[in-house]
Design a protein around this motif. Structure first.
Motif, PDB file in Angstrom:
ATOM      1  N   VAL A 180     -39.278 -38.763  61.712  1.00  0.00           N
ATOM      2  CA  VAL A 180     -38.462 -37.993  62.161  1.00  0.00           C
ATOM      3  C   VAL A 180     -38.299 -36.564  61.285  1.00  0.00           C
ATOM      4  O   VAL A 180     -38.120 -36.561  60.132  1.00  0.00           O
ATOM      5  CB  VAL A 180     -36.756 -38.393  62.260  1.00  0.00           C
ATOM      6  CG1 VAL A 180     -35.864 -37.475  62.834  1.00  0.00           C
ATOM      7  CG2 VAL A 180     -36.961 -39.834  62.970  1.00  0.00           C
ATOM      8  N   SER A 204     -36.565 -33.936  69.516  1.00  0.00           N
ATOM      9  CA  SER A 204     -35.314 -34.569  69.483  1.00  0.00           C
ATOM     10  C   SER A 204     -34.422 -33.156  69.020  1.00  0.00           C
ATOM     11  O   SER A 204     -34.778 -32.120  69.704  1.00  0.00           O
ATOM     12  CB  SER A 204     -35.288 -35.616  68.471  1.00  0.00           C
ATOM     13  OG  SER A 204     -33.842 -36.103  68.305  1.00  0.00           O
ATOM     14  N   ILE A 263     -34.848 -40.493  69.267  1.00  0.00           N
ATOM     15  CA  ILE A 263     -35.374 -41.336  68.098  1.00  0.00           C
ATOM     16  C   ILE A 263     -35.667 -42.728  68.135  1.00  0.00           C
ATOM     17  O   ILE A 263     -36.557 -43.072  67.599  1.00  0.00           O
ATOM     18  CB  ILE A 263     -34.493 -40.586  67.039  1.00  0.00           C
ATOM     19  CG1 ILE A 263     -34.651 -39.118  66.837  1.00  0.00           C
ATOM     20  CG2 ILE A 263     -34.986 -41.381  65.559  1.00  0.00           C
ATOM     21  CD1 ILE A 263     -33.729 -38.622  65.750  1.00  0.00           C
TER      22      ILE A 263
END
Length: 252
Positions: free
Chosen positions: A238, A130, A152
């Motif tokens: 993340v 990402s 994501i």
């Protein structure tokens, strides 16, 4: 020894990922839309020239992997493009679609065709690339930000769907990475804002608590970790590798 596929592995972050996995003793297979970018890879790497958004080509790639390797342990879905740098009203629909297609659909197709072989093995790690643009809004980067936020969301869904099969999914969010792609972004942003390249560069660096761009090898190190047993219970995460972004607006 893991079997690792890196999409867009001919240059930049993808090439650094491939080098990192290879240095750690893993088998590496890299793809790139450009056959030229794959011409100088080290001996022992497998390569396939394929467009990440071409499902027929991606399907054939995974059939070849299944035939030659018998499975896949780690997927690094890394294909992406920077997209246009412009105000929202000045972005052409064609440019929007191309940016979203490569960044989002490229991840989707790779994960779609990796999932069945990972499910069969009841193990695997999917690492999607990402961006910090998938965590913040950036002026003049609407298509790229939109795609990277969506990546994501895709990863979070993969983690939930595939976790029961022993498969992990995580996203790496690079910050400003030294290299040709970022130089293009700097040049376009400088032109759009009436600034110099160095002023824009300084703004990005000042937006991190560590005051620095990152290097491709920093992203690669995180990918190797996420693909390893050391991260066996890390999923749905993340993870930014960005020098700690504290102000995502490079004007300041």
């Amino acid at each position: 020894m893991s079997r690792v596929l890196i999409t867009a592995g001919g240059s930049g972050i993808g090439r650094a990922m491939a080098e990192g996995f290879a240095a750690a003793g893993h088998q590496v297979w890299v793809t790139d839309v450009s056959a030229v970018a794959l011409a100088d890879v080290p001996a022992g790497w497998r390569t396939t020239a394929v467009d990440a958004t071409d499902e027929a080509g991606v399907k054939a790639l995974f059939a070849e992997i299944a035939g030659d390797w018998g499975g896949l342990d780690v997927l690094c879905a890394n294909a992406g493009v920077a997209g246009p740098t412009a105000l929202i009203e000045d972005i052409a629909l064609e440019d929007w679609r191309k940016c979203v297609s490569v960044n989002l659909e490229g991840c989707f197709l790779a994960a779609k065709h990796a999932a069945p072989m990972m499910k069969a093995a009841k193990a695997g790690s999917i690492v999607v690339t990402s961006s910090t643009a998938g965590q913040y809004g950036y002026p003049n980067r609407a298509p790229y930000c939109s795609a990277k936020w969506a990546v994501i969301g895709l990863m979070k869904t993969l983690a939930m769907e595939l976790g029961p099969f022993g498969i992990r999914a995580n996203a790496i969010c690079p910050g400003a990475v030294e290299g040709p792609r970022m130089e293009g972004v700097l040049a376009r942003e400088a032109a759009a804002k009436g600034m110099t390249r160095d002023e824009v560069y300084a703004g990005y660096a000042a937006g991190t608590s560590m005051g620095s761009f990152v290097e491709a090898r920093d992203i690669a190190n995180m990918a190797v970790f996420l693909g390893s047993d050391a991260a066996r219970l890390v999923s749905g995460q993340v993870i930014a590798v960005d020098g700690h972004t504290v102000n995502p607006d490079p004007k300041v």
